[in-house]
Design a protein around this motif. Structure first.
Motif, mmCIF file in Angstrom:
data_model
loop_
_atom_site.group_PDB
_atom_site.id
_atom_site.type_symbol
_atom_site.label_atom_id
_atom_site.label_comp_id
_atom_site.label_asym_id
_atom_site.label_seq_id
_atom_site.Cartn_x
_atom_site.Cartn_y
_atom_site.Cartn_z
ATOM 1 N N VAL A 47 44.847 35.754 46.585
ATOM 2 C CA VAL A 47 43.647 36.404 47.113
ATOM 3 C C VAL A 47 42.689 36.771 45.975
ATOM 4 O O VAL A 47 41.482 36.574 46.065
ATOM 5 C CB VAL A 47 44.027 37.647 47.944
ATOM 6 C CG1 VAL A 47 42.796 38.446 48.351
ATOM 7 C CG2 VAL A 47 44.838 37.242 49.158
ATOM 8 N N LEU A 48 43.275 37.273 44.865
ATOM 9 C CA LEU A 48 42.428 37.695 43.742
ATOM 10 C C LEU A 48 41.691 36.500 43.139
ATOM 11 O O LEU A 48 40.529 36.586 42.759
ATOM 12 C CB LEU A 48 43.282 38.379 42.661
ATOM 13 C CG LEU A 48 44.023 39.638 43.142
ATOM 14 C CD1 LEU A 48 44.859 40.232 42.016
ATOM 15 C CD2 LEU A 48 43.031 40.667 43.696
ATOM 16 N N LYS A 49 42.360 35.356 43.103
ATOM 17 C CA LYS A 49 41.736 34.157 42.528
ATOM 18 C C LYS A 49 40.750 33.534 43.499
ATOM 19 O O LYS A 49 39.657 33.142 43.142
ATOM 20 C CB LYS A 49 42.820 33.132 42.168
ATOM 21 C CG LYS A 49 43.582 33.475 40.910
ATOM 22 C CD LYS A 49 44.677 32.426 40.638
ATOM 23 C CE LYS A 49 45.991 33.119 40.313
ATOM 24 N NZ LYS A 49 47.157 32.302 40.624
ATOM 25 N N LYS A 50 41.119 33.467 44.727
ATOM 26 C CA LYS A 50 40.344 32.721 45.725
ATOM 27 C C LYS A 50 39.188 33.542 46.291
ATOM 28 O O LYS A 50 38.175 32.996 46.706
ATOM 29 C CB LYS A 50 41.306 32.304 46.854
ATOM 30 C CG LYS A 50 40.736 31.276 47.797
ATOM 31 C CD LYS A 50 40.983 29.861 47.307
ATOM 32 C CE LYS A 50 40.456 28.847 48.297
ATOM 33 N NZ LYS A 50 40.531 27.489 47.807
ATOM 34 N N LYS A 51 39.326 34.894 46.294
ATOM 35 C CA LYS A 51 38.325 35.823 46.842
ATOM 36 C C LYS A 51 37.815 35.378 48.223
ATOM 37 O O LYS A 51 36.640 35.049 48.398
ATOM 38 C CB LYS A 51 37.144 35.977 45.874
ATOM 39 C CG LYS A 51 37.535 36.557 44.526
ATOM 40 C CD LYS A 51 36.304 36.974 43.762
ATOM 41 C CE LYS A 51 36.609 37.788 42.524
ATOM 42 N NZ LYS A 51 37.703 37.345 41.665
ATOM 43 N N PRO A 52 38.697 35.364 49.195
ATOM 44 C CA PRO A 52 38.290 34.866 50.531
ATOM 45 C C PRO A 52 37.474 35.883 51.329
ATOM 46 O O PRO A 52 36.845 35.497 52.309
ATOM 47 C CB PRO A 52 39.628 34.605 51.227
ATOM 48 C CG PRO A 52 40.578 35.535 50.556
ATOM 49 C CD PRO A 52 40.104 35.732 49.139
ATOM 50 N N TYR A 53 37.483 37.196 50.942
ATOM 51 C CA TYR A 53 36.767 38.200 51.722
ATOM 52 C C TYR A 53 35.358 38.412 51.177
ATOM 53 O O TYR A 53 35.117 38.275 49.980
ATOM 54 C CB TYR A 53 37.504 39.544 51.701
ATOM 55 C CG TYR A 53 38.948 39.458 52.168
ATOM 56 C CD1 TYR A 53 39.242 38.956 53.453
ATOM 57 C CD2 TYR A 53 39.996 39.853 51.342
ATOM 58 C CE1 TYR A 53 40.564 38.870 53.862
ATOM 59 C CE2 TYR A 53 41.310 39.771 51.769
ATOM 60 C CZ TYR A 53 41.592 39.275 53.030
ATOM 61 O OH TYR A 53 42.870 39.192 53.457
ATOM 62 N N LYS A 54 34.430 38.808 52.058
ATOM 63 C CA LYS A 54 33.062 39.147 51.645
ATOM 64 C C LYS A 54 33.086 40.367 50.721
ATOM 65 O O LYS A 54 33.978 41.209 50.847
ATOM 66 C CB LYS A 54 32.222 39.512 52.880
ATOM 67 C CG LYS A 54 31.681 38.291 53.627
ATOM 68 C CD LYS A 54 30.835 38.730 54.817
ATOM 69 C CE LYS A 54 30.576 37.534 55.709
ATOM 70 N NZ LYS A 54 30.028 37.919 57.017
ATOM 71 N N ASN A 55 32.085 40.517 49.877
ATOM 72 C CA ASN A 55 31.922 41.682 48.964
ATOM 73 C C ASN A 55 33.088 41.873 48.006
ATOM 74 O O ASN A 55 33.352 42.984 47.571
ATOM 75 C CB ASN A 55 31.716 42.984 49.766
ATOM 76 C CG ASN A 55 30.603 42.837 50.779
ATOM 77 O OD1 ASN A 55 29.608 42.152 50.486
ATOM 78 N ND2 ASN A 55 30.759 43.440 51.929
ATOM 79 N N MET A 56 33.868 40.829 47.709
ATOM 80 C CA MET A 56 34.934 40.995 46.712
ATOM 81 C C MET A 56 34.368 40.731 45.318
ATOM 82 O O MET A 56 33.613 39.772 45.150
ATOM 83 C CB MET A 56 36.064 39.995 47.007
ATOM 84 C CG MET A 56 37.032 40.481 48.077
ATOM 85 S SD MET A 56 38.432 39.363 48.234
ATOM 86 C CE MET A 56 39.503 39.970 46.922
#
Ligand code: UD1
Ligand code: MG
Length: 459
Positions: free
Chosen positions: A449-458
């Motif tokens: 998740v940290l690498k891919k940043k799938p969420y908005k506003n990350m």
């Protein structure tokens, strides 16, 4: 010998039905079927049904041993009996019962009580009558000032005075065979409807000097017939009440009869409770100490004792002692659920045997399967019995444990005591005592998740 003619030729225009009137149903069974049952249980050995409108439908419905006579055109109840003249000739030395096929509440006790009265008085004709509240459309029984029978006046032919007579002709008669032949030769169609009325035989035989009598029923409901849908509804309610009362008298508990419909042939053991909105049809047999309902619909079911069915639809299947099913369970044709099984919510069983003590608590489909004893089905287990062309069977050994969301692709066998891991799709047989895992191995990708940043506003 007792024999009977049932009149079933009329179209029943007022029913506005596609079917002949006598095929209209009371408690999910054609009216004619109730009449045949009553006649048979009254001991009539030879039975002839007069058919007419859509006669094939009635003929195909009747059991083979019942004779038929085809009346075409239908010119009235007297004409209907004339159509069965050969049958009457055969039985001219017998007592012949004639009754309407649209009177399903007539019962064997009343028929036989009238027969006793008929024989005791050496009558040529004995009709059954009752005092009714609604005189609309009935045949009014006319007597002289001493109460002696005179004739029957059909409502349509009756004058205002005659229409006030509240003794109604049930349409059920015992005739001496020879007397009936005499009357048939003399009935005319000289009336408002231009029909040959069987009811005219009363006056004809009285005119000949024969003995005639009316057996007046205390229970005025048995004489009711149905000519339209509203009357059909009335008959349904009466028969429903009588059957529910019968079962309560035999120790069945029906705390609230709302929506409880139990058909004629159903048998229920004592101390069983039937809860609201429960419909029990066909040749169902329920054991004792069961709780059936609420909202349960059974057709040709068989249950043992102490069975619980809560919101269940059960057809052509057996559920044995101590088993509980529901809520929201369907058990389809050809199933046998053995003793002490638990079938919980949203489970469907079809054409399967479920062995003793098996548990299937939620969201499961068991189709075309043979399940052993004490099997445990996890939530969402499915037997995949259909490949798009053919149905195949699954066999599940005793004590097996079918993990949640297992698909068993039939044909397949699971051995005794075997396990399937949750989420497995089992295509090959599993030997006894084995664990089968048939799902992709789990991979955890660290910090994805940290690498891919799938969420908005990350960030
Ligand atoms: C009949 C009686 C009436 C009685 C009532 C009881 C006559 C003339 N009247 O009236 O006195 O109070 O039953 O319900 O009998 N049917 C035939 N062929 C025909 C006509 C009728 O087979 O040509 C059959 C019908 O299918 C029905 C039965 O006879 O099952 C009675 O006929 P229906 O027209 O209903 O007579 P009701 O007017 O009810
Ligand atoms: Mg009628």
């Amino acid at each position: 010998m007792k024999c009977a003619i049932i009149l079933a030729g009329g179209k029943g225009t007022r029913m506005k039905s596609e079917m002949p009137k006598v095929m209209c149903e009371v408690l999910f069974e054609p009216m004619i079927s109730h009449v045949v049952r009553a006649v048979k249980s009254a001991g009539c050995e030879d039975i002839c049904v007069v058919t007419g409108y859509k006669h094939e439908i009635v003929e195909n419905f009747l059991p083979k041993e019942i004779k038929t006579a085809y009346q075409n055109p239908q010119l009235g109840t007297g004409h209907a009996v004339m159509t069965a003249r050969n049958f009457v000739e055969e039985h001219k030395n017998d007592e012949i019962l004639i009754l309407n096929g649209d009177g399903p509440l007539m019962d064997a006790e009343t028929i036989n009580a009238a027969y006793g009265y008929h024989k005791a008085n050496k009558n040529a004709i004995t009709l059954i009558s009752a005092i009714v509240d609604d005189t609309n459309g009935i045949g009014h029984i006319k007597r002289d000032e001493n109460g002696n029978l005179l004739c029957i006046v059909e409502h349509k032919d009756a004058n205002e005075e005659e229409r006030k007579i509240n003794e109604s002709n049930a349409g059920t008669y015992w005739f001496n065979g020879n007397a009936l032949l005499y009357a048939l030769d003399r009935i005319t169609n000289n009336n408002v409807q231009n029909e040959y009325y069987l009811t005219d035989s009363l006056a004809i035989l009285i005119g000949k000097g024969e003995n005639a009598g009316a057996y007046v029923c205390e229970d005025n409901e048995v004489v009711l017939g149905a000519n339209d849908r509203k009357q059909l509804n009335i008959l349904n309610n009466i028969m429903r009440r009588k059957i529910n009362d019968f079962h309560m008298e035999n120790g069945v508990d029906i705390p609230c009869t709302d929506g409880v419909i139990i058909c004629t042939n159903v048998k229920i053991g004592a101390s069983t409770t039937i809860l609201p909105n429960t419909v029990i049809l066909g040749n169902t047999v329920i054991g004792s100490g069961c709780t059936i309902g609420p909202n349960t619909f059974i057709t040709n079911g068989k249950t043992g004792n102490h069975v619980k069915l809560d919101n269940v639809k059960l057809s052509d299947s057996e559920v044995q002692d101590g088993t509980d099913c529901g809520p929201f369970v369907q058990i389809r044709a050809g199933s046998k659920i053995c003793k002490n099984v638990h079938i919980g919510n949203f489970v469907e069983v079809k054409n399967s045997v479920v062995g003793e003590g098996t548990k299937c608590a939620h969201l499961t489909y068991i189709g075309d399967s043979d399940v052993g004893e004490s099997v445990n089905f996890g939530c969402g287990a499915v037997t995949v019995n259909y490949d798009g062309k053919n149905k195949h069977r699954c066999k599940i050994g005793s004590h097996a444990f079918i993990g949640c969301n297992t698909n068993l692709i039939a044909p397949v066998e699971i051995g005794d005591y075997a396990f399937t891991a949750a989420g497995s799709t089992i295509t090959d047989n599993v030997p006894e005592n084995a664990l089968s895992v048939a799902r992709a191995k789990q991979i955890n990708k660290a910090d994805w998740v940290l690498k891919k940043k799938p969420y908005k506003n990350m960030k």
